[in-house]
Design a protein around this motif. Sequence first.
Motif, short mmCIF file in Angstrom:
data_model
loop_
_atom_site.label_atom_id
_atom_site.label_comp_id
_atom_site.label_asym_id
_atom_site.label_seq_id
_atom_site.Cartn_x
_atom_site.Cartn_y
_atom_site.Cartn_z
N ILE A 1 -3.77 -3.90 -6.36
CA ILE A 1 -4.61 -2.98 -5.61
C ILE A 1 -5.55 -2.32 -6.60
O ILE A 1 -5.18 -2.07 -7.76
CB ILE A 1 -3.77 -1.94 -4.84
N THR B 1 -11.18 0.53 -1.75
CA THR B 1 -9.94 -0.22 -1.92
C THR B 1 -10.27 -1.70 -2.04
O THR B 1 -11.06 -2.23 -1.26
CB THR B 1 -8.99 -0.02 -0.72
N GLU C 1 0.87 4.09 -2.85
CA GLU C 1 0.64 5.50 -2.54
C GLU C 1 1.78 6.37 -3.05
O GLU C 1 1.57 7.49 -3.55
CB GLU C 1 0.49 5.67 -1.03
N LEU D 1 -8.07 -5.20 -2.18
CA LEU D 1 -6.72 -5.68 -1.93
C LEU D 1 -6.66 -7.19 -2.01
O LEU D 1 -7.68 -7.89 -1.98
CB LEU D 1 -6.26 -5.25 -0.52
N GLU E 1 0.82 -1.20 0.00
CA GLU E 1 0.00 0.00 0.00
C GLU E 1 0.86 1.26 0.00
O GLU E 1 0.54 2.25 -0.67
CB GLU E 1 -0.93 -0.01 1.22
#
Length: 511
Positions: free
Chosen positions: A473, A502, A158, A504, A154
């Motif tokens: 993702i 989200t 990002e 995942l 993650e």
Amino acid sequence: MVLLAAAVCTKAGKAIVSRQFVEMTRTRIEGLLAAFPKLMNTGKQHTFVETESVRYVYQPMEKLYMVLITTKNSNILEDLETLRLFSRVIPEYCRALEENEISEHCFDLIFAFDEIVALGYRENVNLAQIRTFTEMDSHEEKVFRAVRETQEREAKAEMRRKAKELQQARRDAERQGKKAPGFGGFGSSAVSGGSTAAMITETIIETDKPKVAPAPARPSGPSKALKLGAKGKEVDNFVDKLKSEGETIMSSNMGKRTSEATKVHAPPINMESVHMKIEEKITLTCGRDGGLQNMELHGMIMLRISDDKFGRIRLHVENEDKKGVQLQTHPNVDKKLFTAESLIGLKNPEKSFPVNSDVGVLKWRLQTTEESFIPLTINCWPSESGNGCDVNIEYELQEDNLELNDVIITIPLPSGVGAPVVGEIDGEYRHDSRRSTLEWCLPVIDAKNKSGSLEFSIAGQPSDFFPVQVSFISKRNYCNIQVTKVTQVDGNSPVRFSTETTFLVDKYEIL
């Protein structure tokens, strides 16, 4: 039965490994084992021999003896049963019944001995249980590692997202002939904001690339800078060696600039007073020859209210799922209201949702073995050739409404055979020589880019390339469950809200 000690010794009585289950000095146990060969009668075959104080129960193992030292009033049948279990444990850890092999695995044997006997008394265990206990496999450790890997993925996602935003801001500024946004307000240094944004953006992009970027060119001409010796050449040689092994090198200054850029100039997340986080996690296991063994998906809507005047609200949920998802509301949510009108509200309309805390108001679960439900199919075909294996891997997106970002397909490789020879490939790849894996990296998989393939050759057997692991993702959830509107309980007036979605991967393997 009172077992004093268990030992493996030579035929001359030399102790190789010994475990005492009662308090006993080293001199005492060495004396007992040294006296053991002298007490045996070579003319008869026995499994035990006694003295005035102890009993030896033994079993020959080629050039060695497995010896149990017990009290004279112990049960000989239990002693013999325990001796057989001790004798079966030793080949589990030692490939050969030789003195050097026993010494090398002495601690493994001692741990196994402790599982058989505790404080001089036999435990009710078998060989399979001993093997399980000594492995010390921890489910909590696996969960912790999985959570940490998810957090790292993650964070990387990002970082890529922020890098793309900075790069887009630089491009827009160059088109308009203005300085890049987000770099003003720094006094006189704000004049060079555009070039600074370009430098930091390029730094982030370069550090995020799978392959190693070439070293920057040095300016030509004589240099008047101070030279601090020739040790820098040794460092450069070491770095070049790591690069040749497939390692990605990032300088400390570059990492510092990257962290500062993402920390200072990151755009804030647009969160309204009513914010919802919709998160889904998938666990999927497929067979290498096809067929879905198990697929399980868990989703949840987390509600966060930062202003107490919006505490008495209702969420309008739109459920377009056609796969048979099982829904479950929070115990304080009115289930009849949700079933009849797809509204999430409290049982007592006069009460308010908690403020400044994440509350799970709705969760869902999907478990299936239907192959058509697989979001991303992976087909791996290793075939033996003259010098090794030719491996063909292809992917196909079955859910056209999904957009998968930062997809990494990890293929294990045989160790010690060098790097694979990659032929055709859609996307990029990384070869990790330390972990002996090949990572197939795809930035985006969507309806416009729903299939691709990879071909490579390497020495090995077809079974060496499994299990294949997949991670990704997505900002779109799998089950098409969304909150379309938020209204006040009194008057049904609309309330502004924000949503963060989200999707995942918890576990995605082709075995």
